[in-house]
Enzyme design. Structure first.
Site, PDB file in Angstrom:
ATOM      1  CE1 TYR A  86      65.949 -16.713 -26.929  1.00 11.01           C
ATOM      2  CE2 TYR A  86      65.963 -14.626 -25.752  1.00 11.01           C
ATOM      3  CZ  TYR A  86      66.243 -15.974 -25.796  1.00 11.01           C
ATOM      4  OH  TYR A  86      66.804 -16.590 -24.712  1.00 11.01           O
ATOM      5  CB  ALA A  89      59.959 -17.816 -29.959  1.00  7.29           C
ATOM      6  CB  CYS A  90      61.766 -17.805 -24.909  1.00  5.01           C
ATOM      7  SG  CYS A  90      63.328 -18.116 -25.751  1.00  5.01           S
ATOM      8  CB  ALA A  91      56.790 -16.160 -23.575  1.00 10.55           C
TER       9      ALA A  91
END
Length: 126
Positions: A86, A89-91
């Site tokens: 998570y 993936a957000c970065a």
């Protein structure tokens, strides 16, 4: 006001919705600006903080992984793998421009009446 948004329009993510933030929704910039307008507020400034938040997530992921064995001991390996994915993936989503963090400076009445003309006051020139 500051929050995560998308410039391309609102969106959900099935994996994040299932495992991280059930019911989560990332609003589009147009949605937010429409609500600001409907509330009779004026936008004095909008600042995109996408690159800052990308860096923040990268630091969070490093700190998380520095303590991963402790987290796995408390929450299990499955949780640790999902949380690591998570954060990464957000970065990546912030880096690619898929999502953004936008800070809005809003006023009630004439926009920016008592605000500085530029953001120069924020710079440390000393």
């Amino acid at each position: 006001i500051h929050g995560i948004t998308r410039q391309q329009g609102g969106a959900t993510n099935a994996w994040i919705n299932k495992y991280i933030f059930p019911g989560g929704y990332i609003p589009g910039l147009v949605e937010i600006v429409s609500r600001i307008e409907e509330s009779n507020l004026q936008i004095a400034d909008i600042e995109m903080l996408r690159r800052h938040y990308q860096r923040t997530l990268e630091i969070w992921d490093k700190n998380f992984n520095d303590h991963r064995s402790e987290v796995e001991g408390m929450m299990g390996e499955r949780f640790a793998r999902m949380w690591d994915m998570y954060l990464q993936a957000c970065a990546a989503s912030f880096e690619s421009g898929n999502i953004d963090v936008i800070q809005y400076l809003l006023t009630k009445g004439p926009s920016g009446k008592n605000l500085p003309m530029t953001r120069q006051y924020m710079l440390n020139d000393k």
